[in-house]
Design an enzyme around this catalytic site. Structure first.
Site, PDB file in Angstrom:
ATOM      1  N   CYS A   1      -1.127 -10.283  -9.937  1.00  9.24           N
ATOM      2  CA  CYS A   1       0.107 -11.069 -10.129  1.00  9.24           C
ATOM      3  C   CYS A   1      -0.079 -12.384 -10.875  1.00  9.24           C
ATOM      4  CB  CYS A   1       0.762 -11.314  -8.782  1.00  9.24           C
ATOM      5  SG  CYS A   1       1.250  -9.787  -8.011  1.00  9.24           S
TER       6      CYS A   1
HETATM    7  C1  UDX Z   1       0.150 -13.727  -4.923  1.00  8.60           C
HETATM    8  C2  UDX Z   1       1.180 -14.629  -4.266  1.00  8.60           C
HETATM    9  O1  UDX Z   1       0.582 -15.292  -3.152  1.00  8.60           O
HETATM   10  C3  UDX Z   1       2.377 -13.808  -3.779  1.00  8.60           C
HETATM   11  O2  UDX Z   1       3.358 -14.656  -3.216  1.00  8.60           O
HETATM   12  C4  UDX Z   1       2.958 -13.056  -4.983  1.00  8.60           C
HETATM   13  O3  UDX Z   1       4.084 -12.281  -4.612  1.00  8.60           O
HETATM   14  C5  UDX Z   1       1.891 -12.181  -5.590  1.00  8.60           C
HETATM   15  O4  UDX Z   1       0.747 -12.964  -5.979  1.00  8.60           O
HETATM   16  P1  UDX Z   1      -1.810 -12.127  -4.194  1.00  8.60           P
HETATM   17  O5  UDX Z   1      -2.119 -12.133  -5.658  1.00  8.60           O
HETATM   18  O6  UDX Z   1      -1.726 -10.830  -3.475  1.00  8.60           O
HETATM   19  O7  UDX Z   1      -0.352 -12.866  -3.952  1.00  8.60           O
HETATM   20  O8  UDX Z   1      -2.926 -12.964  -3.456  1.00  8.60           O
HETATM   21  P2  UDX Z   1      -3.135 -14.478  -3.012  1.00  8.60           P
HETATM   22  O9  UDX Z   1      -3.490 -14.462  -1.596  1.00  8.60           O
HETATM   23  O10 UDX Z   1      -2.009 -15.314  -3.445  1.00  8.60           O
HETATM   24  O11 UDX Z   1      -4.466 -14.898  -3.865  1.00  8.60           O
HETATM   25  C6  UDX Z   1      -4.411 -14.808  -5.268  1.00  8.60           C
HETATM   26  C7  UDX Z   1      -5.755 -15.297  -5.826  1.00  8.60           C
HETATM   27  O12 UDX Z   1      -5.853 -16.727  -5.691  1.00  8.60           O
HETATM   28  C8  UDX Z   1      -6.989 -14.710  -5.139  1.00  8.60           C
HETATM   29  O13 UDX Z   1      -7.970 -14.416  -6.126  1.00  8.60           O
HETATM   30  C9  UDX Z   1      -7.464 -15.850  -4.242  1.00  8.60           C
HETATM   31  O14 UDX Z   1      -8.876 -15.818  -4.037  1.00  8.60           O
HETATM   32  C10 UDX Z   1      -7.084 -17.066  -5.065  1.00  8.60           C
HETATM   33  N1  UDX Z   1      -6.843 -18.275  -4.278  1.00  8.60           N
HETATM   34  C11 UDX Z   1      -5.816 -18.297  -3.388  1.00  8.60           C
HETATM   35  C12 UDX Z   1      -7.636 -19.410  -4.514  1.00  8.60           C
HETATM   36  O15 UDX Z   1      -8.563 -19.371  -5.323  1.00  8.60           O
HETATM   37  N2  UDX Z   1      -7.365 -20.545  -3.825  1.00  8.60           N
HETATM   38  C13 UDX Z   1      -6.348 -20.618  -2.912  1.00  8.60           C
HETATM   39  O16 UDX Z   1      -6.163 -21.682  -2.300  1.00  8.60           O
HETATM   40  C14 UDX Z   1      -5.548 -19.451  -2.676  1.00  8.60           C
END
Ligand code: UDX
Length: 411
Positions: free
Chosen positions: A252
């Site tokens: 996403c």
């Molecule tokens: C995300 C959004 O959270 C969600 O609301 C949307 O609908 C789809 O995209 P997702 O991609 O499933 O969801 O995972 P998420 O938990 O958001 O993590 C995304 C990425 O960001 C991961 O690679 C995670 O490791 C990274 N991340 C997340 C960070 O590096 N730091 C953070 O603080 C949070």
């Protein structure tokens, strides 16, 4: 009510199963016969926490087919919108699904849940519907589901956004979402589409912000997690999504930010901030290689990569930050061995490297290790069997750093 859901991926399945849980009858339509057969036999075709239980519990209200005959009058479009090389989204699947529905539906409501560029529903999809029917209505209802937490997020949203063109759309969607206690915002489809992109763009911006501050903190010899602890005590900022590390992956954030920036560029607007968020994210994983090179030349060395999934508790490797790390290690002549509790089968489609069955096997006689995913099992690792105990961490997960040469990417 009776609902049809086009696209049985993690969004479509979560949406349909949740509405079945609320007492609606739900029919899934997908081109993938394997997926359809699994659903018909009460088997979840993907892993999402709680999904299999709800499929079993609501089995008598669920149906699945590959064809568009006998559609229900309420149809959710949940098909994928993958990136094109330009960064714009590939709309062909959504357009095809909308056309197939409009051809087979005399009257009803089509609800776009797929993430589409602002303006798509009203300017591209509605005209397709009008080619076949003047009666069918259309709406846009974005999803805010995290992979692996999709059912939880569907049942416990911060808000429900419905973009409608008429009272009918508003009435039906409000009725469908009645069981969920969350504020509903009613707006037009284009605004609803923009809310989705702006939400993901902001969340990704928080991550790149934490990483940029973290890169400077690293130079200063301080821990960015201490910095963000203090920053996030401001109620306007909040502690969420400020975890610095190897950057964001997944199906996403990268896709949505490329789409909004590319789409804006087509409209003559340069989104400098969004492009900078993507640039920081692209560079972040490579900083891990630089940290490793402080201690060794990589050529010919045995390097263990722990964690392949883009985040913990999923087998999904799409845009995983471990991909550029492995690519760079191979380019520099390392012998890479990898371990991940769930994602190795998927990564085998990309890299022909050594895949290990455990952390211990991956670390045996390794010259160094890089931790790329925050799996809980990586909290406590025994590094004893490594040849050189050099540990570089891209996610802050390790609890014990005794007896090793350790570097954290931003701490
Ligand atoms: C995300 C959004 O959270 C969600 O609301 C949307 O609908 C789809 O995209 P997702 O991609 O499933 O969801 O995972 P998420 O938990 O958001 O993590 C995304 C990425 O960001 C991961 O690679 C995670 O490791 C990274 N991340 C997340 C960070 O590096 N730091 C953070 O603080 C949070």
């Amino acid at each position: 009510m009776d609902i049809s859901v086009i696209g049985a991926g993690y969004v479509g399945l979560t949406t349909g199963i949740s509405f079945a849980e609320f007492g609606n009858k739900v029919k899934f339509i997908d081109i993938d016969e394997n997926k359809i057969n699994k659903i018909k036999h009460g088997i979840a075709p993907i892993y999402e926490e709680g999904l299999q239980e709800l499929i079993k519990k609501n089995f008598d209200r669920i149906n699945a087919t590959t064809n568009y005959e006998n559609l229900d009058s309420i149809v959710f479009i949940c098909v994928g919108t993958p990136s094109l090389p330009t960064g714009l989204i590939n709309l062909q699947y959504v357009k095809q699904a909308v056309e197939n529905v409009a051809k087979n539906l005399d009257d009803g409501l089509i609800i776009i849940k797929s993430t589409v560029f602002p303006g798509t529903t009203e300017k591209i999809l509605l005209p397709i519907v009008r080619k076949y029917s003047d009666k069918i209505s259309i709406a846009m209802n974005p999803e805010f589901l995290r992979e692996g937490m999709a059912l939880h997020d569907f049942m416990n949203p911060d808000r429900i956004i419905i973009g409608v063109i008429d009272e009918r759309g508003e009435k039906i969607l409000k009725k469908l979402y009645t069981p969920i206690k969350a504020p509903i915002m009613v707006t037009n489809p284009t605004t609803a589409e923009m809310i989705k992109y702006a939400s993901n763009s902001f969340l990704a911006t928080k991550i790149s912000f934490a990483n940029e501050i973290g890169n400077l903190a690293k130079i200063l010899g301080i821990d960015v997690y201490d910095v963000m602890k203090g920053v996030s005590m401001d109620h306007r900022i909040s502690p969420y999504f400020l975890n610095a590390g190897a950057g964001f992956g997944g199906s996403c954030f990268p896709k949505d930010l490329r789409a909004i920036a590319s789409g804006a560029k087509k409209l003559g607007y340069d989104m400098k901030l969004i492009n900078a968020v993507l640039e920081i994210n692209d560079e972040q994983p490579l900083r891990l290689i630089k940290l490793l090179e402080k201690y060794m030349s990589i050529e010919g060395k045995e390097i263990a990569v722990l964690g392949l999934a883009f985040k913990a508790n999923t087998d999904d490797i799409r845009e995983s930050r471990s991909i550029p790390v492995i690519k760079e290690l191979i380019k520099k002549g390392a012998n890479v061995r990898a371990y991940d509790p769930m994602a190795m089968e998927n990564m085998k489609k990309i890299f022909d490297i050594k895949y290990c069955n455990s952390v211990e096997e991956a670390l045996m006689n390794a010259d160094a290790c890089i931790i790329m995913t925050d799996w809980k099992e990586f909290e406590d690792i025994d590094f004893r069997n490594m040849k050189n105990k050099i540990v570089i961490e891209g996610r802050k997960i390790l609890k014990n750093r005794e007896g090793i040469i350790y570097e954290g990417i931003c701490w």
